[in-house]
Design a protein around this motif. Structure first.
Motif, PDB file in Angstrom:
ATOM      1  N   GLY A  59       0.825  -1.211   0.000  1.00  0.00           N
ATOM      2  CA  GLY A  59       0.000   0.000   0.000  1.00  0.00           C
ATOM      3  C   GLY A  59       0.849   1.245   0.000  1.00  0.00           C
ATOM      4  N   TRP A  60       0.286   2.333  -0.482  1.00  0.00           N
ATOM      5  CA  TRP A  60       0.988   3.598  -0.511  1.00  0.00           C
ATOM      6  C   TRP A  60       0.028   4.734  -0.189  1.00  0.00           C
ATOM      7  CZ3 TRP A  60      -0.544   0.661  -4.504  1.00  0.00           C
ATOM      8  CH2 TRP A  60      -1.414   1.246  -5.415  1.00  0.00           C
ATOM      9  N   ARG A  61       0.589   5.810   0.302  1.00  0.00           N
ATOM     10  CA  ARG A  61      -0.177   7.010   0.601  1.00  0.00           C
ATOM     11  C   ARG A  61       0.647   8.199   0.135  1.00  0.00           C
ATOM     12  NH1 ARG A  61      -2.461   9.068   6.479  1.00  0.00           N
ATOM     13  NH2 ARG A  61      -3.314  11.012   5.722  1.00  0.00           N
ATOM     14  N   ASN A  62       0.030   9.047  -0.632  1.00  0.00           N
ATOM     15  CA  ASN A  62       0.697  10.236  -1.141  1.00  0.00           C
ATOM     16  C   ASN A  62      -0.290  11.386  -1.034  1.00  0.00           C
ATOM     17  OD1 ASN A  62       2.262  12.105  -2.386  1.00  0.00           O
ATOM     18  ND2 ASN A  62       2.407  11.033  -4.347  1.00  0.00           N
ATOM     19  N   SER A  63      -0.102  12.218  -0.015  1.00  0.00           N
ATOM     20  CA  SER A  63      -0.993  13.357   0.175  1.00  0.00           C
ATOM     21  C   SER A  63      -0.149  14.607   0.351  1.00  0.00           C
ATOM     22  CB  SER A  63      -1.890  13.130   1.393  1.00  0.00           C
ATOM     23  OG  SER A  63      -1.118  13.113   2.571  1.00  0.00           O
ATOM     24  N   ASN A  64      -0.803  15.715   0.601  1.00  0.00           N
ATOM     25  CA  ASN A  64      -0.082  16.974   0.779  1.00  0.00           C
ATOM     26  C   ASN A  64       0.873  16.940   1.965  1.00  0.00           C
ATOM     27  OD1 ASN A  64      -1.439  18.057  -1.385  1.00  0.00           O
ATOM     28  ND2 ASN A  64      -3.038  18.979  -0.123  1.00  0.00           N
ATOM     29  N   ASN A  65       0.496  16.243   3.039  1.00  0.00           N
ATOM     30  CA  ASN A  65       1.277  16.266   4.268  1.00  0.00           C
ATOM     31  C   ASN A  65       2.014  14.969   4.575  1.00  0.00           C
ATOM     32  OD1 ASN A  65       0.248  18.832   4.681  1.00  0.00           O
ATOM     33  ND2 ASN A  65      -1.468  18.066   5.872  1.00  0.00           N
ATOM     34  N   VAL A  66       1.477  13.836   4.126  1.00  0.00           N
ATOM     35  CA  VAL A  66       2.042  12.542   4.508  1.00  0.00           C
ATOM     36  C   VAL A  66       2.294  11.691   3.273  1.00  0.00           C
ATOM     37  CG1 VAL A  66       1.658  10.424   5.817  1.00  0.00           C
ATOM     38  CG2 VAL A  66       0.835  12.586   6.717  1.00  0.00           C
ATOM     39  N   ASP A  67       3.485  11.127   3.205  1.00  0.00           N
ATOM     40  CA  ASP A  67       3.825  10.117   2.210  1.00  0.00           C
ATOM     41  C   ASP A  67       4.209   8.866   2.971  1.00  0.00           C
ATOM     42  OD1 ASP A  67       3.508  11.898   0.053  1.00  0.00           O
ATOM     43  OD2 ASP A  67       5.559  12.630   0.308  1.00  0.00           O
ATOM     44  N   ALA A  68       3.685   7.725   2.556  1.00  0.00           N
ATOM     45  CA  ALA A  68       3.968   6.490   3.273  1.00  0.00           C
ATOM     46  C   ALA A  68       3.877   5.303   2.332  1.00  0.00           C
ATOM     47  CB  ALA A  68       2.991   6.314   4.437  1.00  0.00           C
ATOM     48  N   ILE A  69       4.542   4.226   2.709  1.00  0.00           N
ATOM     49  CA  ILE A  69       4.461   2.961   1.988  1.00  0.00           C
ATOM     50  C   ILE A  69       4.396   1.857   3.036  1.00  0.00           C
ATOM     51  CG2 ILE A  69       6.950   2.715   1.743  1.00  0.00           C
ATOM     52  CD1 ILE A  69       6.328   1.561  -1.085  1.00  0.00           C
ATOM     53  N   LYS A  70       3.607   0.810   2.748  1.00  0.00           N
ATOM     54  CA  LYS A  70       3.359  -0.231   3.743  1.00  0.00           C
ATOM     55  C   LYS A  70       3.260  -1.580   3.043  1.00  0.00           C
ATOM     56  CE  LYS A  70      -0.908  -0.646   5.286  1.00  0.00           C
ATOM     57  NZ  LYS A  70      -2.162  -0.507   6.013  1.00  0.00           N
ATOM     58  N   LEU A  71       3.878  -2.620   3.626  1.00  0.00           N
ATOM     59  CA  LEU A  71       3.797  -3.990   3.131  1.00  0.00           C
ATOM     60  C   LEU A  71       3.158  -4.852   4.209  1.00  0.00           C
ATOM     61  CD1 LEU A  71       4.494  -6.131   0.976  1.00  0.00           C
ATOM     62  CD2 LEU A  71       6.658  -6.465   2.183  1.00  0.00           C
ATOM     63  N   ALA A  72       2.076  -5.553   3.846  1.00  0.00           N
ATOM     64  CA  ALA A  72       1.376  -6.442   4.777  1.00  0.00           C
ATOM     65  C   ALA A  72       1.443  -7.870   4.238  1.00  0.00           C
ATOM     66  CB  ALA A  72      -0.083  -6.019   4.943  1.00  0.00           C
ATOM     67  N   GLY A  73       1.636  -8.817   5.134  1.00  0.00           N
ATOM     68  CA  GLY A  73       1.622 -10.232   4.784  1.00  0.00           C
ATOM     69  C   GLY A  73       0.669 -10.968   5.699  1.00  0.00           C
ATOM     70  N   LEU A  74      -0.203 -11.807   5.124  1.00  0.00           N
ATOM     71  CA  LEU A  74      -1.214 -12.522   5.897  1.00  0.00           C
ATOM     72  C   LEU A  74      -1.258 -13.992   5.499  1.00  0.00           C
ATOM     73  CD1 LEU A  74      -3.704  -9.737   5.216  1.00  0.00           C
ATOM     74  CD2 LEU A  74      -3.243 -10.449   7.544  1.00  0.00           C
ATOM     75  N   TYR A  75      -1.331 -14.868   6.481  1.00  0.00           N
ATOM     76  CA  TYR A  75      -1.576 -16.293   6.264  1.00  0.00           C
ATOM     77  C   TYR A  75      -3.073 -16.495   6.434  1.00  0.00           C
ATOM     78  CZ  TYR A  75      -1.222 -21.344   6.683  1.00  0.00           C
ATOM     79  OH  TYR A  75      -1.357 -22.694   6.486  1.00  0.00           O
ATOM     80  N   GLN A  76      -3.738 -17.082   5.431  1.00  0.00           N
ATOM     81  CA  GLN A  76      -5.195 -17.193   5.463  1.00  0.00           C
ATOM     82  C   GLN A  76      -5.662 -18.637   5.357  1.00  0.00           C
ATOM     83  OE1 GLN A  76      -6.127 -14.700   2.082  1.00  0.00           O
ATOM     84  NE2 GLN A  76      -6.374 -12.898   3.385  1.00  0.00           N
TER      85      GLN A  76
END
Length: 163
Positions: A59-76
């Motif tokens: 996932g990623w977030r790119n806004s005026n104030n916050v930039d972020a990147i995130k990796l999630a891993g799930l066993y289902q």
């Protein structure tokens, strides 16, 4: 109310016996939700056995104030409801990085979290999968841009299934 519905779905699934199902060997697509601005995630699922799989979401977030990147891993774990309908539950976690910059104040840091997952999906006769899931994330960082340590995430997924 949301917790009651999810708990009821989970208990209903525990009472069901496992039936034959078709989990695709691979599925690639998008997971669209709203967890603290992570509105879009590239999502990949990999079958591990007849009723288990691994899901990775970037996932990623790119806004005026916050930039972020995130990796999630799930066993289902995946259970068949009927035909192409499945429900699933899982556990996992992830990490990421963020940068906050506004009015001359800037900060950055890392994200570390544990996650649960429960959802329902439909696999069409052609290689398309639609899903709706709930993924609460418990953040271990107290110095990030979040104001609390729990991030509930409700998302719609659309994936192309292939072997």
């Amino acid at each position: 109310m949301r917790k009651v519905i999810l708990t009821a779905l989970f208990l209903l699934g525990l009472g069901m016996t496992s039936q034959a199902q078709d989990i695709s060997k691979n599925a690639l697509g998008l997971r669209l939700g709203d967890n603290d601005g992570f509105k879009g995630e590239v999502s990949y699922q990999r079958r591990l056995s007849s009723d288990n799989r691994l899901e990775l979401d970037l996932g990623w977030r790119n806004s005026n104030n916050v930039d972020a990147i995130k990796l999630a891993g799930l066993y289902q774990w995946v259970w068949n409801i009927d035909g192409g309908f499945n429900w699933y539950a899982g556990v996992g976690g992830g990490l990421g990085t963020w940068n906050y910059d506004t009015n001359g104040f800037s900060d950055n840091g890392t994200i570390l979290f544990a996650a649960g997952n429960v959802g329902i999906e439909y696999n069409f006769d052609f290689p398309l999968q639609l899903s709706l899931d709930f993924r609460p994330e418990l953040y271990f960082n107290s110095d990030d841009y979040r104001e609390d340590s729990l991030g509930p995430d409700l998302a719609l997924g659309i994936r192309y299934r292939f072997d």
